[in-house]
Design a protein around this motif. Structure first.
Motif, PDB file in Angstrom:
ATOM      1  N   THR A   3       0.835  -1.201   0.000  1.00 46.32           N
ATOM      2  CA  THR A   3       0.000   0.000   0.000  1.00 46.32           C
ATOM      3  C   THR A   3       0.867   1.247   0.000  1.00 46.32           C
ATOM      4  OG1 THR A   3      -1.757   1.198   1.188  1.00 46.32           O
ATOM      5  CG2 THR A   3      -0.179  -0.002   2.536  1.00 46.32           C
ATOM      6  N   GLY A   4       0.336   2.341  -0.523  1.00 50.67           N
ATOM      7  CA  GLY A   4       0.998   3.640  -0.395  1.00 50.67           C
ATOM      8  C   GLY A   4       0.683   4.250   0.962  1.00 50.67           C
ATOM      9  N   ASP A   5       1.475   5.232   1.356  1.00 48.18           N
ATOM     10  CA  ASP A   5       1.234   5.863   2.663  1.00 48.18           C
ATOM     11  C   ASP A   5      -0.101   6.619   2.680  1.00 48.18           C
ATOM     12  OD1 ASP A   5       2.528   7.631   0.880  1.00 48.18           O
ATOM     13  OD2 ASP A   5       3.728   8.586   2.432  1.00 48.18           O
ATOM     14  N   GLY A   6      -0.427   7.289   1.560  1.00 50.31           N
ATOM     15  CA  GLY A   6      -1.696   8.031   1.515  1.00 50.31           C
ATOM     16  C   GLY A   6      -2.896   7.110   1.604  1.00 50.31           C
ATOM     17  N   ALA A   7      -2.859   6.020   0.858  1.00 51.99           N
ATOM     18  CA  ALA A   7      -3.950   5.054   0.911  1.00 51.99           C
ATOM     19  C   ALA A   7      -4.055   4.442   2.309  1.00 51.99           C
ATOM     20  CB  ALA A   7      -3.726   3.952  -0.127  1.00 51.99           C
ATOM     21  N   HIS A   8      -2.906   4.152   2.894  1.00 56.23           N
ATOM     22  CA  HIS A   8      -2.901   3.492   4.207  1.00 56.23           C
ATOM     23  C   HIS A   8      -3.462   4.393   5.298  1.00 56.23           C
ATOM     24  CE1 HIS A   8      -1.873   0.206   6.732  1.00 56.23           C
ATOM     25  NE2 HIS A   8      -0.865   0.801   7.358  1.00 56.23           N
ATOM     26  N   GLN A   9      -3.325   5.712   5.117  1.00 56.04           N
ATOM     27  CA  GLN A   9      -3.884   6.617   6.132  1.00 56.04           C
ATOM     28  C   GLN A   9      -5.411   6.550   6.152  1.00 56.04           C
ATOM     29  OE1 GLN A   9      -2.207  10.543   6.567  1.00 56.04           O
ATOM     30  NE2 GLN A   9      -0.114   9.775   6.621  1.00 56.04           N
ATOM     31  N   LEU A  10      -5.997   5.985   5.109  1.00 56.94           N
ATOM     32  CA  LEU A  10      -7.461   5.789   5.113  1.00 56.94           C
ATOM     33  C   LEU A  10      -7.861   4.422   5.657  1.00 56.94           C
ATOM     34  CD1 LEU A  10      -8.449   7.184   1.575  1.00 56.94           C
ATOM     35  CD2 LEU A  10      -8.286   8.407   3.736  1.00 56.94           C
ATOM     36  N   THR A  11      -6.882   3.528   5.822  1.00 52.04           N
ATOM     37  CA  THR A  11      -7.260   2.134   6.112  1.00 52.04           C
ATOM     38  C   THR A  11      -6.584   1.525   7.334  1.00 52.04           C
ATOM     39  OG1 THR A  11      -5.507   1.321   4.644  1.00 52.04           O
ATOM     40  CG2 THR A  11      -7.682   1.626   3.659  1.00 52.04           C
ATOM     41  N   ASN A  31       6.378   4.408   1.647  1.00 48.71           N
ATOM     42  CA  ASN A  31       6.274   5.737   2.249  1.00 48.71           C
ATOM     43  C   ASN A  31       7.087   6.757   1.457  1.00 48.71           C
ATOM     44  OD1 ASN A  31       6.343   8.011   3.822  1.00 48.71           O
ATOM     45  ND2 ASN A  31       6.734   6.932   5.736  1.00 48.71           N
ATOM     46  N   ASN A  32       6.413   7.498   0.560  1.00 51.97           N
ATOM     47  CA  ASN A  32       7.102   8.578  -0.162  1.00 51.97           C
ATOM     48  C   ASN A  32       6.707   9.941   0.405  1.00 51.97           C
ATOM     49  OD1 ASN A  32       4.525   8.778  -1.152  1.00 51.97           O
ATOM     50  ND2 ASN A  32       5.055   8.554  -3.308  1.00 51.97           N
ATOM     51  N   GLY A  33       5.881   9.961   1.456  1.00 49.63           N
ATOM     52  CA  GLY A  33       5.552  11.207   2.149  1.00 49.63           C
ATOM     53  C   GLY A  33       4.511  12.063   1.455  1.00 49.63           C
ATOM     54  N   ILE A  34       4.017  11.582   0.311  1.00 48.11           N
ATOM     55  CA  ILE A  34       3.055  12.401  -0.445  1.00 48.11           C
ATOM     56  C   ILE A  34       1.916  11.553  -1.004  1.00 48.11           C
ATOM     57  CG2 ILE A  34       4.660  14.207  -1.148  1.00 48.11           C
ATOM     58  CD1 ILE A  34       4.932  12.761  -3.865  1.00 48.11           C
ATOM     59  N   TYR A  35       0.865  12.237  -1.383  1.00 45.64           N
ATOM     60  CA  TYR A  35      -0.254  11.657  -2.106  1.00 45.64           C
ATOM     61  C   TYR A  35       0.151  11.781  -3.585  1.00 45.64           C
ATOM     62  CZ  TYR A  35      -5.356  10.699  -2.026  1.00 45.64           C
ATOM     63  OH  TYR A  35      -6.593  10.144  -2.112  1.00 45.64           O
ATOM     64  N   GLY A  36       1.057  10.881  -4.002  1.00 51.00           N
ATOM     65  CA  GLY A  36       1.827  11.080  -5.220  1.00 51.00           C
ATOM     66  C   GLY A  36       1.009  11.117  -6.501  1.00 51.00           C
ATOM     67  N   VAL A  37      -0.072  10.359  -6.563  1.00 53.39           N
ATOM     68  CA  VAL A  37      -0.828  10.291  -7.812  1.00 53.39           C
ATOM     69  C   VAL A  37      -1.389  11.658  -8.206  1.00 53.39           C
ATOM     70  CG1 VAL A  37      -3.050   9.694  -6.743  1.00 53.39           C
ATOM     71  CG2 VAL A  37      -2.518   8.893  -9.050  1.00 53.39           C
ATOM     72  N   GLU A  38      -1.531  12.533  -7.206  1.00 49.83           N
ATOM     73  CA  GLU A  38      -2.046  13.881  -7.485  1.00 49.83           C
ATOM     74  C   GLU A  38      -1.117  14.667  -8.407  1.00 49.83           C
ATOM     75  OE1 GLU A  38      -4.711  15.876  -6.460  1.00 49.83           O
ATOM     76  OE2 GLU A  38      -5.771  14.173  -5.592  1.00 49.83           O
ATOM     77  N   ASP A  50       1.087  16.845   0.617  1.00 54.32           N
ATOM     78  CA  ASP A  50       2.061  16.371   1.609  1.00 54.32           C
ATOM     79  C   ASP A  50       1.309  15.657   2.722  1.00 54.32           C
ATOM     80  OD1 ASP A  50       3.931  17.671   0.102  1.00 54.32           O
ATOM     81  OD2 ASP A  50       4.107  19.404   1.426  1.00 54.32           O
ATOM     82  N   LEU A  51       1.843  14.523   3.132  1.00 51.81           N
ATOM     83  CA  LEU A  51       1.174  13.730   4.164  1.00 51.81           C
ATOM     84  C   LEU A  51       1.832  13.923   5.519  1.00 51.81           C
ATOM     85  CD1 LEU A  51       0.830  10.456   2.089  1.00 51.81           C
ATOM     86  CD2 LEU A  51      -1.054  11.933   2.822  1.00 51.81           C
ATOM     87  N   ALA A  52       1.030  13.805   6.569  1.00 54.33           N
ATOM     88  CA  ALA A  52       1.602  13.782   7.914  1.00 54.33           C
ATOM     89  C   ALA A  52       2.572  12.609   7.991  1.00 54.33           C
ATOM     90  CB  ALA A  52       0.490  13.609   8.945  1.00 54.33           C
TER      91      ALA A  52
HETATM   92  C1  LIG Z   1     -11.174   2.662  -2.192  1.00 56.59           C
HETATM   93  C2  LIG Z   1     -10.493   3.979  -2.515  1.00 56.59           C
HETATM   94  N1  LIG Z   1     -10.529   4.982  -1.621  1.00 56.59           N
HETATM   95  C3  LIG Z   1      -9.906   6.150  -1.870  1.00 56.59           C
HETATM   96  C4  LIG Z   1      -9.245   6.338  -3.054  1.00 56.59           C
HETATM   97  C5  LIG Z   1      -8.607   7.670  -3.356  1.00 56.59           C
HETATM   98  N2  LIG Z   1      -7.184   7.574  -3.583  1.00 56.59           N
HETATM   99  C6  LIG Z   1      -6.663   7.724  -4.812  1.00 56.59           C
HETATM  100  S1  LIG Z   1      -4.995   7.680  -4.802  1.00 56.59           S
HETATM  101  C7  LIG Z   1      -4.965   7.513  -3.101  1.00 56.59           C
HETATM  102  C8  LIG Z   1      -3.694   7.454  -2.320  1.00 56.59           C
HETATM  103  C9  LIG Z   1      -2.478   7.984  -3.051  1.00 56.59           C
HETATM  104  O1  LIG Z   1      -1.368   8.144  -2.203  1.00 56.59           O
HETATM  105  P1  LIG Z   1      -0.386   6.968  -1.831  1.00 56.59           P
HETATM  106  O2  LIG Z   1      -1.122   5.775  -1.337  1.00 56.59           O
HETATM  107  O3  LIG Z   1       0.629   7.561  -0.896  1.00 56.59           O
HETATM  108  O4  LIG Z   1       0.303   6.528  -3.207  1.00 56.59           O
HETATM  109  P2  LIG Z   1       1.373   7.334  -4.103  1.00 56.59           P
HETATM  110  O5  LIG Z   1       0.551   7.987  -5.190  1.00 56.59           O
HETATM  111  O6  LIG Z   1       2.105   8.314  -3.251  1.00 56.59           O
HETATM  112  O7  LIG Z   1       2.246   6.253  -4.642  1.00 56.59           O
HETATM  113  C10 LIG Z   1      -6.258   7.470  -2.585  1.00 56.59           C
HETATM  114  C11 LIG Z   1      -6.568   7.350  -1.144  1.00 56.59           C
HETATM  115  C12 LIG Z   1      -9.266   5.260  -3.987  1.00 56.59           C
HETATM  116  N3  LIG Z   1      -8.640   5.342  -5.161  1.00 56.59           N
HETATM  117  N4  LIG Z   1      -9.905   4.105  -3.697  1.00 56.59           N
END
Ligand SMILES: Cc1ncc(C[n+]2csc(CCOP(=O)(O)OP(=O)(O)O)c2C)c(N)n1
Ligand SMILES: [Mg+2]
Length: 124
Positions: A3-11, A31-38, A50-52
């Motif tokens: 999992t990514g760090d941003g996704a994991h902060q939701l789960t 853990n790259n510290g960011i919501y990178g896909v944005e 930027d993520l906590a």
């Molecule tokens: C079930 C679900 N909930 C929420 C999202 C919204 N979402 C899109 S990308 C993302 C997280 C992106 O950040 P990260 O996991 O850190 O990955 P990175 O892009 O940094 O590799 C989330 C939560 C989703 N795609 N699916």
């Protein structure tokens, strides 16, 4: 699970359920510290992406996951060592994998720029 760090902060609250039922997952938090896909769907460098910073490897214990193998790794050698233990032992494992923000985005800045501009209608 990877999992990514941003996704994991939701789960990551689900760790408590895993602890409660004694399941033994192998979890890698990239853990790259960011919501990178944005970067790709909006543009680079927004502060809201930027993520906590969380010491993820400390979470399993806090959520009642006893006896898990936990590690925080930042080099290939440390990751290799952790993977060897994960493969060798019949245990739940939770590995925080530190990746620099620059290294985590496989696309060039030019492609990202082009991508978000295509999706953003011009103003006016
Ligand atoms: C079930 C679900 N909930 C929420 C999202 C919204 N979402 C899109 S990308 C993302 C997280 C992106 O950040 P990260 O996991 O850190 O990955 P990175 O892009 O940094 O590799 C989330 C939560 C989703 N795609 N699916
Ligand atoms: Mg991330």
């Amino acid at each position: 699970m990877v999992t990514g760090d941003g996704a994991h902060q939701l789960t990551f609250n689900e760790l408590a359920v895993m602890g409660r039922y004694g399941v033994k997952p192998k979890i890698f938090v990239i853990n790259n510290g960011i919501y990178g896909v944005e970067d790709v769907i909006s543009e680079r460098g927004h502060e809201y992406d930027d993520l906590a910073q969380i010491n993820y490897h400390l979470l399993p214990e806090a959520f009642g996951c006893k006896w898990w193998f936990v590690a925080k790794v930042a080099t290939n050698a440390d990751l290799d060592a952790a993977l060897e233990r994960v493969a060798a032992e019949d245990t739940a494992a939770y590995i925080g994998v530190m990746i620099s923000e620059e290294e985590s985005q496989p696309m060039t800045e030019a492609i990202i720029d082009n991508g978000y501009k295509l999706r953003t209608p011009p103003i006016g």
